[in-house]
Design an enzyme around this catalytic site. Structure first.
Site, PDB file in Angstrom:
ATOM      1  N   HIS A 172       0.835  -1.208   0.000  1.00 38.66           N
ATOM      2  CA  HIS A 172       0.000   0.000   0.000  1.00 38.66           C
ATOM      3  C   HIS A 172       0.867   1.253   0.000  1.00 38.66           C
ATOM      4  O   HIS A 172       0.384   2.347  -0.322  1.00 38.66           O
ATOM      5  CB  HIS A 172      -0.913  -0.008   1.228  1.00 38.66           C
ATOM      6  CG  HIS A 172      -2.227   0.669   1.009  1.00 38.66           C
ATOM      7  ND1 HIS A 172      -2.360   1.827   0.258  1.00 38.66           N
ATOM      8  CD2 HIS A 172      -3.484   0.363   1.441  1.00 38.66           C
ATOM      9  CE1 HIS A 172      -3.635   2.194   0.242  1.00 38.66           C
ATOM     10  NE2 HIS A 172      -4.343   1.336   0.936  1.00 38.66           N
ATOM     11  N   ASP A 387      -7.244  -8.379 -18.223  1.00 40.57           N
ATOM     12  CA  ASP A 387      -7.516  -9.508 -19.115  1.00 40.57           C
ATOM     13  C   ASP A 387      -6.194 -10.004 -19.693  1.00 40.57           C
ATOM     14  O   ASP A 387      -5.538  -9.298 -20.451  1.00 40.57           O
ATOM     15  CB  ASP A 387      -8.468  -9.045 -20.217  1.00 40.57           C
ATOM     16  CG  ASP A 387      -8.763 -10.134 -21.246  1.00 40.57           C
ATOM     17  OD1 ASP A 387      -8.261 -11.264 -21.101  1.00 40.57           O
ATOM     18  OD2 ASP A 387      -9.511  -9.840 -22.201  1.00 40.57           O
TER      19      ASP A 387
END
Length: 444
Positions: A172, A387
């Site tokens: 993070h 994808d």
């Protein structure tokens, strides 16, 4: 029935071509000590069918494995996102002065197989607890480096059905959820043989304001909680009914997210059954503030309307009220409280950015207490756009839970189901039955 995962290899994936060396400063938000942690998640990909392009002479041709495709694409993406291939180094004052050394040493990447197991055998990881322990689907610890010094780790676990799971652990400190989604989408772009990512990444941490350090208390040891997991799917029909009732009673429109968060906050508050109804309970939502920053680098690029900044760029939106008031309130009241807090966001962020909060508590130092609920919205982070040639993920499973932080994560149920999924670890066992009952009541 138990299923096992066998890790077949693990190595560092370096950028595919030479990248700049040197030290990069992190932003004031990146360096928030509370963000120095890793964010794990699982991304489930169903097997793809065999297309005409995959056939020669009526027979299916061998296809590269998902792991090899993702690994190669990761190396290419790390050229554009070369700081992700570096290492964190603390400054003289400790983690609060951390920076990135662009060493090009690479991201840790693990290949694994789920022996004799299809995604259907494990219910496509849609039932908690999972048939395969989540830790088996996440990369094991990288050798030779402290875990918090590594920006990125990945594991691709292949199933015998042709489907696979990408286990991601990202720091993070170097990226928020939007940035992580942007990076994963870039890997997918290269996996599908695009010449470059559709969104050009921007480092530009200097664009984040650097206000003077605010009041901060000593970093005490947060209370460790025994939080229990609960996932509830809310149909769009139930959400729309609530939105319609709110519009009729108040004349104000609200978002699907507003309704989902308000209901979850109220259900959790009711489950706590605090003896003192005047005790304060807090709701904290991390809000994206990219749209509140100015400058050429923040203008839409690449025709996608996205600036490409992948660092932390959020501000905590806080709502606080007496527990009794939250328990008894009509949902419209809670939604109004949230909308008012969001309406204050531009002014509050501007004050922080301008250094006008001197003498008050740092808004980024969050109140880790059982009476607080933290909400993270995963519906628009971009992970669904990643994808690798198999289509987007059937679903994304956040695992960003911490034993000191009651949290609810808003996402989506597995495709093709529609609706809103609320994934929580926000109550201990004694409060779980009432919390579940209150959440399920919303479906009626």
């Amino acid at each position: 029935m138990g299923f096992t995962v066998r890790r077949t290899s693990g190595s560092y994936v370096r950028p595919a071509t030479a990248t700049p060396a040197g030290s990069l400063e992190l932003s004031a938000i990146d360096r928030v000590v509370g963000l120095r942690h890793m964010v794990p998640s699982l991304h489930v990909y169903a097997p793809r069918g065999c297309s005409d392009d995959d056939r020669r002479g009526g027979e299916a041709q061998p296809q590269p494995s998902p792991a090899s495709v993702v690994r190669e694409a990761l190396g290419k993406a790390l050229v554009d996102y070369y700081p992700m291939a570096g290492r964190f180094v603390d400054g003289p004052e400790g983690p609060g002065g951390a920076r990135v050394e662009c060493t090009g040493e690479g991201a840790w990447f693990v290949e694994a197989v789920a022996a004799g197991c299809s995604l259907e055998d494990v219910a496509c990881l849609d039932q908690y607890p999972f048939a395969i322990p989540e830790q088996d689907l996440l990369p094991d610890e990288a050798p030779g480096v402290q875990p918090l010094d590594l920006p990125l780790m990945m594991q691709v676990t292949e199933f015998n059905c042709g489907g696979f799971v990408v286990g991601l652990i990202s720091s993070h400190t170097i990226t928020d959820g939007l940035g992580a989604g942007q990076f994963m989408t870039a890997i997918g772009d290269y996996a599908r043989s695009l010449p470059k990512p559709r969104v050009t990444p921007i480092w530009s941490r200097e664009l984040i304001p650097k206000p003077p350090k605010l009041l901060s208390g000593p970093l005490g040891k947060p209370r460790m909680l025994q939080l229990r997991h609960l996932t509830v799917d809310l149909s769009f029909d139930s959400i729309e009914k609530a939105k319609s009732r709110l519009l009729q009673s108040t004349g104000r429109r609200c978002s699907t997210l507003d309704v989902a968060i308000a209901k979850t906050w109220q259900a959790r508050t009711r489950s706590l059954r605090l003896a003192d109804t005047s005790a304060r309970v807090t709701l904290c939502v991390a809000a994206n503030v990219r749209h509140l920053l100015r400058g050429d680098a923040w203008r839409p690029k690449d025709g996608a309307g996205v600036a490409g900044y992948y660092g932390n760029c959020m501000y905590p939106v806080m709502v606080s009220a007496e527990s009794g008031a939250v328990e008894a309130a009509d949902l419209a009241v809670l939604v109004a409280m949230m909308q008012e807090a969001k309406a204050r966001l531009p002014a509050e962020f501007a004050r922080w950015a301008a250094g006008e909060l001197v003498g008050v508590e740092d808004p980024y130092e969050l109140p880790f207490a059982y009476e607080a609920l933290f909400v993270s919205d995963w519906t628009r982070l971009g992970f669904q756009e990643a994808d690798y040639g198999w289509g987007g993920p059937s679903h994304v499973i956040p695992l960003a839970y911490h034993p000191h932080m009651p949290i609810a994560i808003v996402g989506a149920p597995p495709a093709p189901r529609m609706g809103v999924r609320i994934m929580t670890e926000c109550v201990e066992q004694e409060h779980l039955p009432v919390f579940k009952e209150e959440m399920m009541a919303f479906l009626n």
